[in-house]
Enzyme design. Structure first.
Site, PDB file in Angstrom:
ATOM      1  NE  ARG A  57      34.465  49.568  38.222  1.00 24.75           N
ATOM      2  CZ  ARG A  57      33.479  48.964  37.545  1.00 24.75           C
ATOM      3  NH1 ARG A  57      32.663  48.144  38.174  1.00 24.75           N
ATOM      4  NH2 ARG A  57      33.316  49.173  36.268  1.00 24.75           N
TER       5      ARG A  57
ATOM      6  CE  LYS B 246      25.543  44.745  35.166  1.00 25.20           C
ATOM      7  NZ  LYS B 246      25.611  46.212  34.938  1.00 25.20           N
TER       8      LYS B 246
ATOM      9  NE  ARG C 285      31.756  51.600  33.300  1.00 26.37           N
ATOM     10  CZ  ARG C 285      31.654  51.686  34.638  1.00 26.37           C
ATOM     11  NH1 ARG C 285      32.140  52.745  35.278  1.00 26.37           N
ATOM     12  NH2 ARG C 285      31.068  50.742  35.305  1.00 26.37           N
TER      13      ARG C 285
ATOM     14  NE  ARG D  29      29.352  45.592  29.640  1.00 23.42           N
ATOM     15  CZ  ARG D  29      29.876  45.441  30.854  1.00 23.42           C
ATOM     16  NH1 ARG D  29      29.728  44.338  31.525  1.00 23.42           N
ATOM     17  NH2 ARG D  29      30.552  46.427  31.402  1.00 23.42           N
TER      18      ARG D  29
ATOM     19  NE  ARG E  91      30.352  50.784  40.872  1.00 25.04           N
ATOM     20  CZ  ARG E  91      29.695  50.314  39.820  1.00 25.04           C
ATOM     21  NH1 ARG E  91      28.775  49.399  39.969  1.00 25.04           N
ATOM     22  NH2 ARG E  91      29.948  50.767  38.605  1.00 25.04           N
TER      23      ARG E  91
HETATM   24  P1  AMP Z   1      31.805  46.085  34.726  1.00 18.80           P
HETATM   25  O1  AMP Z   1      32.499  45.791  36.016  1.00 18.80           O
HETATM   26  O2  AMP Z   1      30.838  45.005  34.324  1.00 18.80           O
HETATM   27  O3  AMP Z   1      31.180  47.460  34.701  1.00 18.80           O
HETATM   28  O4  AMP Z   1      32.943  46.099  33.589  1.00 18.80           O
HETATM   29  C1  AMP Z   1      34.027  47.012  33.635  1.00 18.80           C
HETATM   30  C2  AMP Z   1      34.677  47.098  32.259  1.00 18.80           C
HETATM   31  O5  AMP Z   1      35.200  45.813  31.887  1.00 18.80           O
HETATM   32  C3  AMP Z   1      33.737  47.485  31.110  1.00 18.80           C
HETATM   33  O6  AMP Z   1      33.574  48.889  30.999  1.00 18.80           O
HETATM   34  C4  AMP Z   1      34.467  46.874  29.917  1.00 18.80           C
HETATM   35  O7  AMP Z   1      35.580  47.665  29.543  1.00 18.80           O
HETATM   36  C5  AMP Z   1      35.003  45.572  30.498  1.00 18.80           C
HETATM   37  N1  AMP Z   1      34.042  44.447  30.343  1.00 18.80           N
HETATM   38  C6  AMP Z   1      33.400  43.779  31.345  1.00 18.80           C
HETATM   39  N2  AMP Z   1      32.621  42.808  30.840  1.00 18.80           N
HETATM   40  C7  AMP Z   1      32.762  42.859  29.492  1.00 18.80           C
HETATM   41  C8  AMP Z   1      32.198  42.133  28.411  1.00 18.80           C
HETATM   42  N3  AMP Z   1      31.308  41.127  28.618  1.00 18.80           N
HETATM   43  N4  AMP Z   1      32.578  42.465  27.152  1.00 18.80           N
HETATM   44  C9  AMP Z   1      33.476  43.448  26.927  1.00 18.80           C
HETATM   45  N5  AMP Z   1      34.027  44.200  27.894  1.00 18.80           N
HETATM   46  C10 AMP Z   1      33.684  43.906  29.182  1.00 18.80           C
END
Ligand code: AMP
Length: 212
Positions: A160, A13, A171, A88, A127
């Site tokens: 990360r 994404k 996740r 989410r 990544r």
């Molecule tokens: P991402 O970079 O989108 O993979 O997000 C990394 C982490 O941030 C996720 O594993 C969640 O802990 C948190 N996170 C990101 N977006 C959301 C969301 N819309 N709702 C809840 N937690 C989020």
């Protein structure tokens, strides 16, 4: 135009949103990037979010929904937003529909990018992100020209904390349970486009572009 990029961790994404941002000039709104920035700056939001992020769990909805409400009310969101990593779950999706409707706008398209679980784990664990501009790389599939240095801005790349295999598996499980129901939610709204993350980055990008 407002669009949502939906898809499990590691599906690409971030990479696709960067390309789409250059093509469509929509504001790229990644809740993950915003949260990581808050963790780095040790803000109140960052302190509250960190423990959930370290486990790979979702940060509580009220924190995320407040963050989105605040961000989409700014001027640079007026000509359209590309949501990446939000919503989410169904609760966040309904809150977003309500917020946009209050602003006399709506979601136009939802692009669901999918791939098998081994591809997801490989992509997420390999990544690397740029500390400066957040540009994503992959150690095997998409390495920078100079080891560990961003091609775009020359900053150092980082891995990360939540891109280790154990957290990635959690996740993906959280995605399946909480986020995947959004596929049907948006199918019922007749906004869903399905894109398989197969082939190289450009092929996937062209498939997305053709679907819009
Ligand atoms: P991402 O970079 O989108 O993979 O997000 C990394 C982490 O941030 C996720 O594993 C969640 O802990 C948190 N996170 C990101 N977006 C959301 C969301 N819309 N709702 C809840 N937690 C989020």
């Amino acid at each position: 135009m407002n669009i949502i990029l939906l898809g499990p961790p590691g599906v690409g994404k971030g990479t696709q949103s960067e390309l789409l941002h250059n093509e469509l000039k929509l504001l790229h709104l990644s809740t993950g990037d915003i949260l990581r920035d808050n963790v780095k700056r040790n803000t109140e939001l960052g302190k509250k979010a960190k423990e959930y992020m370290d486990r790979g769990d979702l940060v509580p909805d009220e924190l995320i929904i407040d963050l989105i409400r605040d961000r989409i009310s700014k001027d640079d969101a007026k000509s359209g937003v590309m949501f990446d990593g939000f919503p989410r779950n169904i609760n966040q999706a309904k809150a977003l529909d309500n917020m946009l409707s209050d602003m006399n706008t709506k979601i136009d398209k939802v692009i669901n990018i999918f791939a098998d679980i081994n591809t997801l784990i490989d992509r997420a664990v390999g990544r690397r992100l740029c500390r400066g501009c957040q540009k994503p790389y992959h150690i095997k599939n998409n390495p920078p020209k100079k080891e560990n240095i961003c091609d775009e801005c020359g900053s150092e790349l980082f891995h990360r904390d939540d891109d280790n295999e154990e957290t990635v598996r959690n996740r993906i499980a959280v995605y399946t349970e909480s986020t995947e129901p959004l596929v049907n939610f948006y199918k019922e709204q007749e906004k869903l486009v399905q894109i398989e993350a197969k082939g190289d980055v450009k092929t996937v990008f062209n498939n997305i572009k053709n679907s819009l």
